[in-house]
Motif scaffolding. Structure first.
Motif, PDB file in Angstrom:
ATOM      1  N   ALA A   8       0.117   1.882   4.349  1.00  9.79           N
ATOM      2  CA  ALA A   8       0.339   3.141   3.629  1.00  9.79           C
ATOM      3  C   ALA A   8      -0.490   4.268   4.246  1.00  9.79           C
ATOM      4  O   ALA A   8      -0.007   5.398   4.401  1.00  9.79           O
ATOM      5  CB  ALA A   8      -0.017   2.972   2.150  1.00  9.79           C
ATOM      6  N   ALA A   9      -1.734   3.958   4.607  1.00 10.73           N
ATOM      7  CA  ALA A   9      -2.587   4.965   5.230  1.00 10.73           C
ATOM      8  C   ALA A   9      -2.039   5.371   6.590  1.00 10.73           C
ATOM      9  O   ALA A   9      -1.979   6.565   6.932  1.00 10.73           O
ATOM     10  CB  ALA A   9      -4.011   4.424   5.367  1.00 10.73           C
ATOM     11  N   ASP A  10      -1.619   4.400   7.370  1.00 14.47           N
ATOM     12  CA  ASP A  10      -1.059   4.662   8.692  1.00 14.47           C
ATOM     13  C   ASP A  10       0.171   5.563   8.582  1.00 14.47           C
ATOM     14  O   ASP A  10       0.322   6.542   9.319  1.00 14.47           O
ATOM     15  CB  ASP A  10      -0.699   3.329   9.350  1.00 14.47           C
ATOM     16  CG  ASP A  10      -0.167   3.479  10.762  1.00 14.47           C
ATOM     17  OD1 ASP A  10      -0.979   3.541  11.695  1.00 14.47           O
ATOM     18  OD2 ASP A  10       1.067   3.523  10.932  1.00 14.47           O
ATOM     19  N   GLY A  30      -7.591  -2.295   1.136  1.00 15.02           N
ATOM     20  CA  GLY A  30      -6.585  -3.325   1.340  1.00 15.02           C
ATOM     21  C   GLY A  30      -7.203  -4.653   1.698  1.00 15.02           C
ATOM     22  O   GLY A  30      -8.421  -4.836   1.646  1.00 15.02           O
ATOM     23  N   THR A  31      -6.349  -5.582   2.100  1.00 13.55           N
ATOM     24  CA  THR A  31      -6.805  -6.935   2.390  1.00 13.55           C
ATOM     25  C   THR A  31      -7.412  -7.057   3.783  1.00 13.55           C
ATOM     26  O   THR A  31      -8.217  -7.942   4.045  1.00 13.55           O
ATOM     27  CB  THR A  31      -5.641  -7.924   2.295  1.00 13.55           C
ATOM     28  OG1 THR A  31      -4.667  -7.604   3.313  1.00 13.55           O
ATOM     29  CG2 THR A  31      -4.969  -7.857   0.932  1.00 13.55           C
ATOM     30  N   SER A  76      -6.260  -5.886  14.803  1.00 14.40           N
ATOM     31  CA  SER A  76      -4.820  -6.093  14.985  1.00 14.40           C
ATOM     32  C   SER A  76      -4.123  -6.045  13.641  1.00 14.40           C
ATOM     33  O   SER A  76      -4.734  -6.244  12.589  1.00 14.40           O
ATOM     34  CB  SER A  76      -4.555  -7.426  15.682  1.00 14.40           C
ATOM     35  OG  SER A  76      -5.175  -8.493  14.975  1.00 14.40           O
ATOM     36  N   GLY A  77      -2.838  -5.758  13.694  1.00 14.08           N
ATOM     37  CA  GLY A  77      -2.077  -5.678  12.459  1.00 14.08           C
ATOM     38  C   GLY A  77      -0.589  -5.718  12.713  1.00 14.08           C
ATOM     39  O   GLY A  77      -0.123  -5.447  13.831  1.00 14.08           O
ATOM     40  N   LYS A 133      -0.657  -8.471   7.329  1.00 14.63           N
ATOM     41  CA  LYS A 133       0.216  -7.682   6.466  1.00 14.63           C
ATOM     42  C   LYS A 133      -0.647  -7.078   5.378  1.00 14.63           C
ATOM     43  O   LYS A 133      -1.029  -7.738   4.427  1.00 14.63           O
ATOM     44  CB  LYS A 133       1.309  -8.578   5.857  1.00 14.63           C
ATOM     45  CG  LYS A 133       2.290  -7.842   4.951  1.00 14.63           C
ATOM     46  CD  LYS A 133       3.159  -6.868   5.722  1.00 14.63           C
ATOM     47  CE  LYS A 133       4.219  -6.244   4.814  1.00 14.63           C
ATOM     48  NZ  LYS A 133       5.039  -5.250   5.539  1.00 14.63           N
ATOM     49  N   ASP A 134      -0.972  -5.802   5.525  1.00 18.93           N
ATOM     50  CA  ASP A 134      -1.879  -5.114   4.611  1.00 18.93           C
ATOM     51  C   ASP A 134      -1.179  -3.838   4.151  1.00 18.93           C
ATOM     52  O   ASP A 134      -1.066  -2.868   4.904  1.00 18.93           O
ATOM     53  CB  ASP A 134      -3.187  -4.796   5.331  1.00 18.93           C
ATOM     54  CG  ASP A 134      -4.224  -4.125   4.430  1.00 18.93           C
ATOM     55  OD1 ASP A 134      -3.838  -3.546   3.408  1.00 18.93           O
ATOM     56  OD2 ASP A 134      -5.418  -4.178   4.770  1.00 18.93           O
ATOM     57  N   THR A 135      -0.688  -3.830   2.916  1.00 19.84           N
ATOM     58  CA  THR A 135       0.072  -2.677   2.432  1.00 19.84           C
ATOM     59  C   THR A 135      -0.787  -1.426   2.333  1.00 19.84           C
ATOM     60  O   THR A 135      -0.286  -0.312   2.513  1.00 19.84           O
ATOM     61  CB  THR A 135       0.696  -2.980   1.056  1.00 19.84           C
ATOM     62  OG1 THR A 135      -0.345  -3.364   0.138  1.00 19.84           O
ATOM     63  CG2 THR A 135       1.707  -4.120   1.164  1.00 19.84           C
TER      64      THR A 135
END
Length: 364
Positions: free
Chosen positions: A44-46, A33-34, A227-228, A38-40
């Protein structure tokens, strides 16, 4: 992980009885991901991890998120293998301690961190309290026995900034990027300062709102923070050694003094009790189980007195992670390593340096 949502190998560990789901306390890893707020891919993994563990425990994904520590760093550039490392803990009643310092883990969640608290004393204080609880949870008496503290905290988004404004508050920044004045850097550094205060690496008088991302002489040598947008509170995983542990593993650390300081790998191995003969870290890494590092971009465009363009490069953020992955792979032979980073300057590690820790399985 073959894709961001692939948890088939984790399911296999559960199916074959290698890992008991009820013993899992934390999952740490790298997702595709990025790596931005905001990292899709990371989200998705989380989500996939929480859903699998929840199904095996007969509970909900929300409950799993409240019980465990999930620290995923987005972006696996270069030679970093997307993966998740599973940390388990059991109460080995009747199992004697080995008498030598061995791995212990402490887990804690902070109170919810409001948007207006991110990058400020509000976040720092809440992370500090969580680290103190994690220290007690690990049973570590001396903070000097702590070798890594992973923190995953919330970052700012346009939505959370707007929420703060509606409630009459301003935020530390309106920049949601990972740039020098970006929300990700402010959140990561506030978490690092919370770690520093909890472990006595910094004095209370030295930490205040106006020094965050300004006075880099104040830092934590063991904080690895990220952070996310998928978080509303900080999740803390503290790793150290204790003579009360019956674990087969041990952890050590040594911060890099620059972004190309490969000698830190040997130093971390030796800190964990592994002899490095003639600087041969590849041979010494036969006992290596896992490696964790931050790769912070230096504060200036010079390295060893020569100009570099890393800070001017539009993809420097990913280049820094790729450099960390290559450094660890070339010195240990492992590509399943945790390398977070890309920030410019940080309270994580010494000025222009980076925290680095290794977990090993000693021969005896």
């Amino acid at each position: 992980m073959r894709s961001p949502g692939d948890v088939s190998e984790l399911a296999r560990l559960f199916d074959e009885g290698i890992v008991a789901p009820e013993n899992v306390i934390a999952l740490v890893g790298k997702s595709e991901g990025t790596g931005l707020g905001k990292d899709t891919g990371r989200e998705a993994a989380d989500r996939a991890i929480k859903e699998l563990v929840a199904a095996r425990l007969g509970t909900t994904a929300t409950d799993v998120g409240d019980r465990l520590c999930i620290v995923l760093s987005g972006g696996s550039p270069g030679v970093i293998t997307p993966h998740v490392a599973v940390f388990t803990r059991t109460d080995d009643a009747g199992e004697p301690a080995v008498g030598e310092p061995r791995l212990v883990a402490g887990l804690a969640h902070s109170a919810d961190i409001l948007p207006e608290e991110i990058g400020r004393m509000g976040q720092i204080t809440k992370v500090r309290a969580a680290v103190e609880r994690a220290l007690a949870d690990a049973g570590v008496q001396d903070p000097a026995d702590v070798h890594a503290v992973l923190v995953k905290a919330p970052s700012l988004s346009p939505e959370s900034i707007a929420d703060a404004r509606r409630r009459g508050h301003d935020t530390v920044t309106h920049d949601v990027s990972i740039g020098p004045e970006g929300a990700i850097c402010y959140s990561n550094d506030a978490s690092a300062l919370g770690v520093a205060l909890a472990l006595g690496e910094a004095a209370d008088d030295d930490v205040h709102d106006t020094m965050v991302r300004r006075d880099y002489s104040v830092f934590s040598d063991v904080a690895l923070t990220s952070s996310g947008g998928e978080k509303t509170h900080a999740e803390v995983l503290l790793l150290g050694n204790s003579t009360t542990s019956s674990s087969a593993l041990r952890i050590g650390h040594r911060s890099m003094r620059s972004i190309i300081d490969g000698s830190a790998v040997a130093g971390a191995l030796e800190s964990a009790g592994v002899e490095v003969v003639g600087g041969d870290t590849l041979a010494a890494s036969e006992s290596l189980v896992y490696a964790l590092a931050k790769m912070i971009m230096p504060g200036t465009s010079e390295l060893n007195g020569r100009r570099i363009t890393l800070l001017e490069d539009q993809v420097g953020y990913h280049v820094a992670k790729a450099m960390g992955g290559f450094l660890l792979a070339s010195t240990t032979g492992l590509t399943e390593v945790f390398v977070s980073g890309g920030e410019q300057n940080s309270h994580q590690g010494p000025p222009d340096g980076n925290p680095l820790a290794v977990i090993v399985r000693p021969a005896s």
